[in-house]
Design a protein around this motif. Structure first.
Motif, PDB file in Angstrom:
ATOM      1  N   LYS A   1       0.842  -1.196   0.000  1.00 41.99           N
ATOM      2  CA  LYS A   1       0.000   0.000   0.000  1.00 41.99           C
ATOM      3  C   LYS A   1       0.872   1.239   0.000  1.00 41.99           C
ATOM      4  CE  LYS A   1      -3.792  -2.088  -0.147  1.00 41.99           C
ATOM      5  NZ  LYS A   1      -4.553  -2.015  -1.372  1.00 41.99           N
ATOM      6  N   ARG A   2       0.340   2.330  -0.497  1.00 44.10           N
ATOM      7  CA  ARG A   2       1.101   3.571  -0.678  1.00 44.10           C
ATOM      8  C   ARG A   2       1.398   4.289   0.643  1.00 44.10           C
ATOM      9  NH1 ARG A   2       4.023   5.715  -4.381  1.00 44.10           N
ATOM     10  NH2 ARG A   2       3.692   7.856  -4.966  1.00 44.10           N
ATOM     11  N   THR A   3       0.416   4.304   1.553  1.00 44.22           N
ATOM     12  CA  THR A   3       0.605   5.015   2.822  1.00 44.22           C
ATOM     13  C   THR A   3       0.462   4.045   3.992  1.00 44.22           C
ATOM     14  OG1 THR A   3      -1.725   5.572   3.098  1.00 44.22           O
ATOM     15  CG2 THR A   3      -0.380   7.133   1.842  1.00 44.22           C
TER      16      THR A   3
ATOM     17  N   LYS B   1      -2.430  -0.032   7.323  1.00 49.10           N
ATOM     18  CA  LYS B   1      -3.018  -0.413   8.607  1.00 49.10           C
ATOM     19  C   LYS B   1      -4.486  -0.799   8.444  1.00 49.10           C
ATOM     20  CE  LYS B   1      -0.189   2.244  11.841  1.00 49.10           C
ATOM     21  NZ  LYS B   1      -0.209   3.352  12.819  1.00 49.10           N
ATOM     22  N   GLU B   2      -5.224  -0.036   7.658  1.00 48.52           N
ATOM     23  CA  GLU B   2      -6.644  -0.317   7.455  1.00 48.52           C
ATOM     24  C   GLU B   2      -6.856  -1.655   6.749  1.00 48.52           C
ATOM     25  OE1 GLU B   2     -10.576  -0.023   7.823  1.00 48.52           O
ATOM     26  OE2 GLU B   2      -9.116   1.340   8.703  1.00 48.52           O
ATOM     27  N   VAL B   3      -6.099  -1.922   5.694  1.00 49.75           N
ATOM     28  CA  VAL B   3      -6.213  -3.195   4.977  1.00 49.75           C
ATOM     29  C   VAL B   3      -5.769  -4.350   5.864  1.00 49.75           C
ATOM     30  CG1 VAL B   3      -5.308  -4.510   3.013  1.00 49.75           C
ATOM     31  CG2 VAL B   3      -6.004  -2.140   2.705  1.00 49.75           C
ATOM     32  N   TYR B   4      -4.711  -4.144   6.654  1.00 50.69           N
ATOM     33  CA  TYR B   4      -4.232  -5.177   7.580  1.00 50.69           C
ATOM     34  C   TYR B   4      -5.349  -5.557   8.553  1.00 50.69           C
ATOM     35  CZ  TYR B   4      -1.029  -7.648  10.709  1.00 50.69           C
ATOM     36  OH  TYR B   4      -0.408  -8.601  11.459  1.00 50.69           O
TER      37      TYR B   4
ATOM     38  N   MET C   1      -8.186  -7.493   6.743  1.00 53.41           N
ATOM     39  CA  MET C   1      -7.794  -8.861   6.418  1.00 53.41           C
ATOM     40  C   MET C   1      -7.668  -9.713   7.682  1.00 53.41           C
ATOM     41  SD  MET C   1      -5.097  -8.268   3.304  1.00 53.41           S
ATOM     42  CE  MET C   1      -4.901 -10.001   2.900  1.00 53.41           C
ATOM     43  N   LYS C   2      -7.151  -9.128   8.764  1.00 55.24           N
ATOM     44  CA  LYS C   2      -6.977  -9.858  10.019  1.00 55.24           C
ATOM     45  C   LYS C   2      -8.330 -10.300  10.572  1.00 55.24           C
ATOM     46  CE  LYS C   2      -3.881 -11.044  13.081  1.00 55.24           C
ATOM     47  NZ  LYS C   2      -2.864 -12.001  12.739  1.00 55.24           N
ATOM     48  N   PHE C   3      -9.311  -9.408  10.549  1.00 55.89           N
ATOM     49  CA  PHE C   3     -10.614  -9.731  11.105  1.00 55.89           C
ATOM     50  C   PHE C   3     -11.431 -10.628  10.185  1.00 55.89           C
ATOM     51  CE2 PHE C   3      -9.829  -5.656  13.508  1.00 55.89           C
ATOM     52  CZ  PHE C   3      -9.412  -6.320  14.653  1.00 55.89           C
TER      53      PHE C   3
ATOM     54  N   CYS D   1       3.355 -10.329  11.442  1.00 62.18           N
ATOM     55  CA  CYS D   1       3.076  -9.561  12.659  1.00 62.18           C
ATOM     56  C   CYS D   1       3.578  -8.117  12.579  1.00 62.18           C
ATOM     57  CB  CYS D   1       3.684 -10.263  13.864  1.00 62.18           C
ATOM     58  SG  CYS D   1       5.467 -10.424  13.751  1.00 62.18           S
ATOM     59  N   SER D   2       3.883  -7.628  11.378  1.00 67.18           N
ATOM     60  CA  SER D   2       4.362  -6.249  11.265  1.00 67.18           C
ATOM     61  C   SER D   2       4.159  -5.718   9.852  1.00 67.18           C
ATOM     62  CB  SER D   2       5.837  -6.170  11.622  1.00 67.18           C
ATOM     63  OG  SER D   2       6.575  -6.981  10.731  1.00 67.18           O
ATOM     64  N   ILE D   3       4.194  -4.400   9.757  1.00 64.74           N
ATOM     65  CA  ILE D   3       4.161  -3.711   8.469  1.00 64.74           C
ATOM     66  C   ILE D   3       5.522  -3.063   8.285  1.00 64.74           C
ATOM     67  CG2 ILE D   3       3.113  -1.844   7.144  1.00 64.74           C
ATOM     68  CD1 ILE D   3       0.535  -2.319   8.677  1.00 64.74           C
ATOM     69  N   HIS D   4       6.113  -3.249   7.125  1.00 69.98           N
ATOM     70  CA  HIS D   4       7.443  -2.714   6.841  1.00 69.98           C
ATOM     71  C   HIS D   4       7.351  -1.571   5.825  1.00 69.98           C
ATOM     72  CE1 HIS D   4       9.382  -6.026   8.899  1.00 69.98           C
ATOM     73  NE2 HIS D   4       8.561  -6.844   8.267  1.00 69.98           N
TER      74      HIS D   4
END
Length: 117
Positions: free
Chosen positions: A55-57, A62-65, A68-70, A77-80
């Motif tokens: 994702k760009r931002t 965070k929103e897509v994560y 998808m998680k729910f 377990c992290s975003i890089h």
């Protein structure tokens, strides 16, 4: 790992916060002084083989994560935060705390501290 096993999240969180980065590197594509975070990515393991979701931002990632998680996807377990020059170079690290269902503070990796400041 049997039923009822829960990792010690406080100890893991403390250890991650104590780590300042991934050490030095002699990677050839790090010769440029100006680097920036171009996109954010995390891995999804639900289809049988891992793939990256980019994702760009950070807010979009965070929103897509969360979505998808729910929905039940198995995610890293992290975003890089990555650069376009080489997507294997992580400049930032944002942990996901499973016990709190929320994200931690974004941390600069060693390369992030060196090239983003």
């Amino acid at each position: 790992m049997g039923v009822g096993y829960l990792p010690n999240f406080k100890a893991i969180r403390k250890e991650i916060r104590s780590i300042k980065g991934n050490g030095g590197t002699n990677h050839p594509s790090i010769n440029k002084i100006q680097m920036k975070v171009d996109f954010y990515k995390f891995q999804c393991f639900s289809i049988g083989y891992p793939y990256d979701v980019c994702k760009r931002t950070l807010a979009e990632a965070k929103e897509v994560y969360r979505q998808m998680k729910f929905k039940g996807y198995r995610l890293s377990c992290s975003i890089h935060g990555c650069t376009r020059d080489d997507d294997s170079i992580f400049l930032t690290f944002t942990p996901w705390w499973e016990d709190e269902d929320g994200f931690g503070r974004t941390i600069l990796t060693y390369l992030g501290e060196k090239y983003l400041k």
